[in-house]
Scaffold this motif. Structure first.
Motif, PDB file in Angstrom:
ATOM      1  N   VAL A   1       0.856  -1.191   0.000  1.00  0.00           N
ATOM      2  CA  VAL A   1       0.000   0.000   0.000  1.00  0.00           C
ATOM      3  C   VAL A   1       0.890   1.239   0.000  1.00  0.00           C
ATOM      4  CG1 VAL A   1      -1.772   1.256   1.268  1.00  0.00           C
ATOM      5  CG2 VAL A   1      -1.842  -1.226   1.204  1.00  0.00           C
ATOM      6  N   ASP A   2       0.578   2.201  -0.885  1.00  0.00           N
ATOM      7  CA  ASP A   2       1.429   3.387  -1.046  1.00  0.00           C
ATOM      8  C   ASP A   2       1.107   4.496  -0.051  1.00  0.00           C
ATOM      9  OD1 ASP A   2       2.737   2.386  -3.489  1.00  0.00           O
ATOM     10  OD2 ASP A   2       0.744   2.607  -4.364  1.00  0.00           O
ATOM     11  N   GLU A   3      -0.126   4.539   0.401  1.00  0.00           N
ATOM     12  CA  GLU A   3      -0.555   5.626   1.285  1.00  0.00           C
ATOM     13  C   GLU A   3      -1.608   5.078   2.245  1.00  0.00           C
ATOM     14  OE1 GLU A   3      -2.852   9.941   0.848  1.00  0.00           O
ATOM     15  OE2 GLU A   3      -1.858   9.095  -0.904  1.00  0.00           O
ATOM     16  N   LEU A   4      -1.652   5.629   3.461  1.00  0.00           N
ATOM     17  CA  LEU A   4      -2.602   5.166   4.473  1.00  0.00           C
ATOM     18  C   LEU A   4      -3.487   6.314   4.952  1.00  0.00           C
ATOM     19  CD1 LEU A   4      -0.210   3.014   6.716  1.00  0.00           C
ATOM     20  CD2 LEU A   4      -1.898   2.142   5.094  1.00  0.00           C
ATOM     21  N   SER A   5      -4.738   5.996   5.232  1.00  0.00           N
ATOM     22  CA  SER A   5      -5.605   6.967   5.896  1.00  0.00           C
ATOM     23  C   SER A   5      -5.075   7.166   7.316  1.00  0.00           C
ATOM     24  CB  SER A   5      -7.040   6.445   5.954  1.00  0.00           C
ATOM     25  OG  SER A   5      -7.138   5.367   6.883  1.00  0.00           O
ATOM     26  N   PRO A   6      -5.447   8.274   7.982  1.00  0.00           N
ATOM     27  CA  PRO A   6      -4.960   8.497   9.356  1.00  0.00           C
ATOM     28  C   PRO A   6      -5.274   7.341  10.297  1.00  0.00           C
ATOM     29  CG  PRO A   6      -5.918  10.516   8.479  1.00  0.00           C
ATOM     30  CD  PRO A   6      -6.197   9.440   7.475  1.00  0.00           C
ATOM     31  N   ALA A   7      -6.487   6.788  10.199  1.00  0.00           N
ATOM     32  CA  ALA A   7      -6.864   5.677  11.083  1.00  0.00           C
ATOM     33  C   ALA A   7      -6.006   4.450  10.796  1.00  0.00           C
ATOM     34  CB  ALA A   7      -8.341   5.343  10.921  1.00  0.00           C
ATOM     35  N   ALA A   8      -5.849   4.097   9.522  1.00  0.00           N
ATOM     36  CA  ALA A   8      -5.053   2.926   9.158  1.00  0.00           C
ATOM     37  C   ALA A   8      -3.597   3.102   9.581  1.00  0.00           C
ATOM     38  CB  ALA A   8      -5.141   2.672   7.659  1.00  0.00           C
ATOM     39  N   ALA A   9      -3.085   4.335   9.474  1.00  0.00           N
ATOM     40  CA  ALA A   9      -1.699   4.605   9.861  1.00  0.00           C
ATOM     41  C   ALA A   9      -1.505   4.414  11.357  1.00  0.00           C
ATOM     42  CB  ALA A   9      -1.317   6.022   9.449  1.00  0.00           C
ATOM     43  N   GLN A  10      -2.465   4.872  12.159  1.00  0.00           N
ATOM     44  CA  GLN A  10      -2.334   4.753  13.611  1.00  0.00           C
ATOM     45  C   GLN A  10      -2.506   3.306  14.067  1.00  0.00           C
ATOM     46  OE1 GLN A  10      -4.230   7.730  16.069  1.00  0.00           O
ATOM     47  NE2 GLN A  10      -4.537   6.285  17.749  1.00  0.00           N
ATOM     48  N   ILE A  11      -3.489   2.606  13.475  1.00  0.00           N
ATOM     49  CA  ILE A  11      -3.782   1.227  13.887  1.00  0.00           C
ATOM     50  C   ILE A  11      -2.776   0.246  13.291  1.00  0.00           C
ATOM     51  CG2 ILE A  11      -5.550  -0.592  13.767  1.00  0.00           C
ATOM     52  CD1 ILE A  11      -7.607   1.746  13.558  1.00  0.00           C
ATOM     53  N   LYS A  12      -2.168   0.659  12.175  1.00  0.00           N
ATOM     54  CA  LYS A  12      -1.233  -0.201  11.425  1.00  0.00           C
ATOM     55  C   LYS A  12      -1.931  -1.461  10.917  1.00  0.00           C
ATOM     56  CE  LYS A  12       3.019   1.466  13.602  1.00  0.00           C
ATOM     57  NZ  LYS A  12       2.389   2.601  14.332  1.00  0.00           N
ATOM     58  N   ALA A  13      -3.161  -1.255  10.431  1.00  0.00           N
ATOM     59  CA  ALA A  13      -3.928  -2.362   9.842  1.00  0.00           C
ATOM     60  C   ALA A  13      -4.840  -1.802   8.769  1.00  0.00           C
ATOM     61  CB  ALA A  13      -4.742  -3.083  10.913  1.00  0.00           C
ATOM     62  N   VAL A  14      -4.935  -2.521   7.664  1.00  0.00           N
ATOM     63  CA  VAL A  14      -5.736  -2.099   6.511  1.00  0.00           C
ATOM     64  C   VAL A  14      -6.750  -3.188   6.186  1.00  0.00           C
ATOM     65  CG1 VAL A  14      -5.621  -1.877   3.979  1.00  0.00           C
ATOM     66  CG2 VAL A  14      -4.070  -0.545   5.428  1.00  0.00           C
ATOM     67  N   ASN A  15      -8.020  -2.813   6.000  1.00  0.00           N
ATOM     68  CA  ASN A  15      -8.997  -3.807   5.540  1.00  0.00           C
ATOM     69  C   ASN A  15      -9.751  -3.335   4.312  1.00  0.00           C
ATOM     70  OD1 ASN A  15     -10.695  -1.928   6.721  1.00  0.00           O
ATOM     71  ND2 ASN A  15     -12.000  -3.448   7.720  1.00  0.00           N
ATOM     72  N   CYS A  16      -9.280  -2.227   3.716  1.00  0.00           N
ATOM     73  CA  CYS A  16      -9.893  -1.706   2.489  1.00  0.00           C
ATOM     74  C   CYS A  16      -8.816  -0.987   1.690  1.00  0.00           C
ATOM     75  CB  CYS A  16     -11.041  -0.751   2.858  1.00  0.00           C
ATOM     76  SG  CYS A  16     -11.831   0.046   1.439  1.00  0.00           S
ATOM     77  N   ILE A  17      -8.688  -1.344   0.415  1.00  0.00           N
ATOM     78  CA  ILE A  17      -7.698  -0.712  -0.460  1.00  0.00           C
ATOM     79  C   ILE A  17      -8.401  -0.108  -1.660  1.00  0.00           C
ATOM     80  CG2 ILE A  17      -5.621  -1.047  -1.869  1.00  0.00           C
ATOM     81  CD1 ILE A  17      -5.002  -3.534  -0.160  1.00  0.00           C
ATOM     82  N   PHE A  55      -9.237   3.112  18.838  1.00  0.00           N
ATOM     83  CA  PHE A  55      -9.124   4.343  18.043  1.00  0.00           C
ATOM     84  C   PHE A  55     -10.432   5.129  18.102  1.00  0.00           C
ATOM     85  CE2 PHE A  55      -9.496   6.824  14.170  1.00  0.00           C
ATOM     86  CZ  PHE A  55      -8.234   7.386  14.009  1.00  0.00           C
ATOM     87  N   VAL A  56     -11.560   4.430  17.952  1.00  0.00           N
ATOM     88  CA  VAL A  56     -12.872   5.093  17.991  1.00  0.00           C
ATOM     89  C   VAL A  56     -13.150   5.673  19.376  1.00  0.00           C
ATOM     90  CG1 VAL A  56     -15.368   4.733  17.816  1.00  0.00           C
ATOM     91  CG2 VAL A  56     -13.834   3.722  16.109  1.00  0.00           C
ATOM     92  N   LEU A  57     -12.868   4.905  20.419  1.00  0.00           N
ATOM     93  CA  LEU A  57     -13.109   5.394  21.779  1.00  0.00           C
ATOM     94  C   LEU A  57     -12.277   6.645  22.058  1.00  0.00           C
ATOM     95  CD1 LEU A  57     -13.223   1.981  23.690  1.00  0.00           C
ATOM     96  CD2 LEU A  57     -15.174   3.457  23.120  1.00  0.00           C
ATOM     97  N   GLU A  58     -11.057   6.669  21.566  1.00  0.00           N
ATOM     98  CA  GLU A  58     -10.222   7.864  21.720  1.00  0.00           C
ATOM     99  C   GLU A  58     -10.837   9.048  20.975  1.00  0.00           C
ATOM    100  OE1 GLU A  58      -6.345   6.707  20.403  1.00  0.00           O
ATOM    101  OE2 GLU A  58      -5.863   5.668  22.280  1.00  0.00           O
ATOM    102  N   GLU A  59     -11.321   8.795  19.749  1.00  0.00           N
ATOM    103  CA  GLU A  59     -11.981   9.863  18.979  1.00  0.00           C
ATOM    104  C   GLU A  59     -13.186  10.429  19.717  1.00  0.00           C
ATOM    105  OE1 GLU A  59     -11.451   9.727  14.219  1.00  0.00           O
ATOM    106  OE2 GLU A  59     -13.040   8.476  15.021  1.00  0.00           O
ATOM    107  N   LEU A  60     -13.921   9.554  20.421  1.00  0.00           N
ATOM    108  CA  LEU A  60     -15.135   9.961  21.133  1.00  0.00           C
ATOM    109  C   LEU A  60     -14.854  10.426  22.555  1.00  0.00           C
ATOM    110  CD1 LEU A  60     -17.543   7.082  19.986  1.00  0.00           C
ATOM    111  CD2 LEU A  60     -17.349   9.398  19.033  1.00  0.00           C
ATOM    112  N   SER A  61     -13.559  10.470  22.930  1.00  0.00           N
ATOM    113  CA  SER A  61     -13.135  10.900  24.275  1.00  0.00           C
ATOM    114  C   SER A  61     -13.777  10.044  25.371  1.00  0.00           C
ATOM    115  CB  SER A  61     -13.446  12.385  24.495  1.00  0.00           C
ATOM    116  OG  SER A  61     -12.768  13.187  23.551  1.00  0.00           O
ATOM    117  N   ILE A  62     -13.892   8.738  25.112  1.00  0.00           N
ATOM    118  CA  ILE A  62     -14.390   7.791  26.109  1.00  0.00           C
ATOM    119  C   ILE A  62     -13.188   7.036  26.689  1.00  0.00           C
ATOM    120  CG2 ILE A  62     -15.814   5.742  26.529  1.00  0.00           C
ATOM    121  CD1 ILE A  62     -17.612   6.648  24.218  1.00  0.00           C
ATOM    122  N   PRO A  63     -12.841   7.268  27.964  1.00  0.00           N
ATOM    123  CA  PRO A  63     -11.726   6.534  28.559  1.00  0.00           C
ATOM    124  C   PRO A  63     -12.009   5.037  28.574  1.00  0.00           C
ATOM    125  CG  PRO A  63     -12.451   8.351  29.977  1.00  0.00           C
ATOM    126  CD  PRO A  63     -13.493   8.188  28.921  1.00  0.00           C
TER     127      PRO A  63
END
Length: 245
Positions: free
Chosen positions: A73-89, A135-143
């Protein structure tokens, strides 16, 4: 013919192919096909790309290749880059861009369920799916607190889950395969007596539709949700990404 598909191994119980066949039929989408591409090894991936170079527009990626596919993969979305996992190309003219639609599907599925008293979460499991949920919980500010059977760094063990911990964490998310068919008599080791009507139990497992984990929560009056809608929303998100909607 625009070709889309799924890579992973094995793919005998793939949700995606049936979903897209039905979507194309119901929405009158023509000139598109969706196929399963079971790859016994990720080393077979370049040959697949070469074989379908002319008409491949998008791929979904499932176990065990969500991380292994990253070098292609040549480029990653911010979420994919942080998680280091891709499920859609998405295949563009001169590059392949990787996304993580676990994040999109879970967020869209979870948001309508959140109430003011849902302030802290327990995340059961530490695999790739768990990273998307965090990642989602962090986005939603849920500890959140992560629970691991292996007691790895940054997580607590199941033996630490007492009534006080359960009462303090009103969202409990199972990202592990515990309770999945055919092992339907299994459930995460929680003190279920501490669960109340203020809890939300979310299981990424969708087969069976109501796992023992969800059954035990519902018996205590908790709100419960399985992973089927998340899967549908993930698939819709893939279609949006591939077609830049």
């Amino acid at each position: 013919m625009k070709l889309y598909g799924l890579i992973g191994y094995p793919l005998s119980h793939s949700f995606s192919k049936g979903f897209f066949a039905e979507k194309f039929k119901q929405e009158g989408i023509t000139g598109c096909a969706y196929e399963n591409f079971p790859l016994a090894s990720i080393s077979e991936f370049p040959a697949l790309l070469a074989q379908h170079k002319a008409n491949l527009h998008g791929l979904n990626v499932t176990i065990p290749y969500k991380e292994a596919v990253l070098p292609w993969v040549d480029e990653l979305s911010p979420a994919a880059a942080q998680i280091k996992a891709v499920n859609c190309i998405r295949f563009e003219k001169d590059k392949r861009k990787g996304f993580n639609t676990d994040v999109i599907g879970f967020k869209r599925s979870l948001l309508p369920l959140i109430k003011p008293h849902h302030t802290h979460a327990l995340v059961l499991g530490t695999g790739g799916a768990a990273k998307a949920i965090m990642f989602v919980l962090e986005e939603l500010s849920i500890p959140f607190t992560v629970v691991s059977r292996s007691g790895q760094a940054g997580a607590i063990g199941y033996e630490a889950l007492d009534a006080a911990v359960i009462e303090a964490h009103t969202i409990i998310i199972n990202t592990s395969p515990v309770g999945m068919y055919p092992n339907t008599n299994a459930a995460p080791a929680l003190p279920y007596d501490a669960i109340t009507k203020h809890h939300l139990l979310y299981d990424l497992v969708y087969n069976p539709a109501e796992t023992l984990f969800l059954q035990k929560g519902a018996a205590k009056g908790a709100a419960v949700k399985n992973g089927h809608e998340m899967l549908v929303l993930q698939a819709e998100a893939s279609w949006e990404i591939w077609n830049d909607l």
